[in-house]
Design an enzyme around this catalytic site. Structure first.
Site, PDB file in Angstrom:
ATOM      1  CG  LEU A 123      70.030  35.335  77.388  1.00 56.67           C
ATOM      2  CD1 LEU A 123      69.876  34.007  76.657  1.00 56.67           C
ATOM      3  CD2 LEU A 123      71.106  35.214  78.458  1.00 56.67           C
ATOM      4  CD  GLU A 127      59.800  35.649  83.238  1.00 55.35           C
ATOM      5  OE1 GLU A 127      59.001  35.573  84.196  1.00 55.35           O
ATOM      6  OE2 GLU A 127      59.837  34.823  82.304  1.00 55.35           O
ATOM      7  CD  GLU A 242      75.641  36.772  81.360  1.00 59.52           C
ATOM      8  OE1 GLU A 242      75.281  37.922  81.669  1.00 59.52           O
ATOM      9  OE2 GLU A 242      74.872  35.785  81.433  1.00 59.52           O
ATOM     10  CD  GLN A 336      88.898  62.070  96.255  1.00 62.38           C
ATOM     11  OE1 GLN A 336      87.757  61.906  95.847  1.00 62.38           O
ATOM     12  NE2 GLN A 336      89.204  62.989  97.165  1.00 62.38           N
ATOM     13  N   GLY A 339      90.735  65.078  90.815  1.00 67.64           N
ATOM     14  CA  GLY A 339      90.107  66.207  91.503  1.00 67.64           C
ATOM     15  C   GLY A 339      88.904  66.736  90.752  1.00 67.64           C
ATOM     16  CD  GLU A 367      74.840  41.853  96.986  1.00 67.33           C
ATOM     17  OE1 GLU A 367      75.172  42.945  97.484  1.00 67.33           O
ATOM     18  OE2 GLU A 367      74.595  41.721  95.759  1.00 67.33           O
TER      19      GLU A 367
END
Length: 392
Positions: A123, A127, A242, A336, A339, A367
């Protein structure tokens, strides 16, 4: 495994899992280190029907649901989020988009080879100057008789460097802004098309991403998808589907990180105790489980909403936002817990962390997705994009 699977969905999940263990897991690290797309594995995915779960059977697909597509992506993502991303771009962004919006002739011409994996789809929307503001694309398609002439550049296109055919959005009437966009099927062997650059990414390596150039590319009118200037409707419904489907990729990362972390916490000893006995480790595991469960439920809701109406935005935006951010946290927490071993490239955890981050950026950034959710809660008066003009 998702709750309340039907027998058909359970069989699909098991078949995908077996394929992934045999074919994908052994090459996942090499894909990442060499940034190599495994065309041979991709073709075998097609042979097993995993590349076209939602495509009608008459075109070589399985004729199943978006949930089935999510099941496949989740299983692949546990071993290789990068391959899952390429499969998602091929099977959902291209194939499902065409199955929903294309003509009978277009479906018959393009979908069988896409379903089998003989050809690869992509797809082409983003741009260099049109990312989150997708409708501000500048690629131009000018009609001349029985052809359109396309010119412009597309950026960050998943599968772009290896695609045989692309689903391209271009402006056919720039004066109408978003209402002047049309969709086209463009074969990559058409004169004037080129891969301007293959991009080197932080993660999702092995899933090829590229910059595509269209220089006076002649596209027959019968390769326009839908009516002229109807592209924004196709675009927006495609983005909603999607997001719902691709939420399965971070869910797969969450599953893998949790299972590996639980197993390690049961085995690793420090100070005379299994580290799973330490409350801070327990808290990390509990948080990972909680976020996995919440991510899966949000994804299930989004999949049902877009099944009923692909135009529904809020649920799919929320699902991908939460799951993607949760997968990044889970991958870092898994490192974590492990380790020093977790930081080594011998384990896939650092790769999963790099891969997870892209999911907060692609298909609209976190966002932008939060804006979509808020705008639907508040109403169109609070949508600055709608307030600025007819930009969908």
């Amino acid at each position: 495994m998702p709750p309340a699977l039907s027998d058909e969905e359970r069989d699909l999940a098991e078949a995908t899992r077996k394929f992934v263990r045999k074919e994908v897991a052994p090459v996942a690290q090499q894909m990442d280190r060499e940034d190599r797309f495994p065309k041979e594995v991709f073709r075998r995915l097609g042979e097993h029907g995993f590349l076209a779960p939602t495509i009608p059977t008459e075109y070589g697909g399985l004729g199943l649901s978006y949930r089935a597509q999510a099941i496949i992506l989740e299983e692949i993502a546990r071993a290789s989020p990068a391959l899952a991303l390429s499969v998602g771009a091929h099977s959902n962004l291209f194939a499902d988009n065409l199955a929903r919006n294309g003509s009978d002739a277009q479906r018959a011409r393009f979908l069988p080879k896409i379903a089998s994996g003989e050809e690869i789809g992509a797809l082409a929307l983003t741009e260099p100057d049109a990312g989150s503001d997708a409708v501000s694309i500048r690629t131009r398609a000018e009609r001349k008789g029985d052809h359109y002439v396309l010119s412009g550049t597309k950026q960050f296109i998943t599968n772009g460097p290896v695609a045989n055919v692309t689903f391209v959005y271009a402006k056919t009437d720039p004066e109408k802004a978003a209402r002047g966009i049309s969709a086209f099927l463009v074969r990559t062997d058409t004169a004037g098309f080129s891969v301007a650059k293959s991009l080197d990414k932080m993660g999702m390596r092995g899933s090829p991403t590229g910059e595509l150039a269209f220089q006076d590319v002649r596209v027959p009118v019968d390769q326009r998808v839908g009516e002229e200037n109807d592209g924004v409707r196709i675009m927006m419904s495609g983005l909603n589907v999607e997001r719902a489907v691709l939420a399965a990729i971070p869910v797969g990362i969450l599953v893998e990180c949790l299972e590996r972390s639980v197993a390690y916490a049961r085995e690793r000893e420090q100070f005379g105790h299994k580290i799973g006995a330490f409350q801070l480790i327990q808290a990390k595991l509990a948080n990972m489980y909680t976020e996995l469960t919440a991510s899966r439920l949000l994804m299930e809701q989004a999949l049902e909403e877009v099944r009923v109406d692909p135009r529904r935005r809020k649920e799919s935006a929320a699902a991908l936002t939460f799951a993607s951010e949760a997968s990044t946290r889970a991958a870092l927490e898994a490192i974590q817990i492990h380790g020093g071993y977790g930081y080594m490239r011998d384990l896939p955890l650092e790769r999963l962390a790099r891969d997870a981050k892209l999911l907060e950026i692609g298909a609209g950034t976190s966002e932008i997705r939060r804006q979509i959710v808020a705008h639907e809660l508040l109403g169109e008066d609070f949508d600055v994009h709608r307030a600025a003009g007819p930009r969908a």
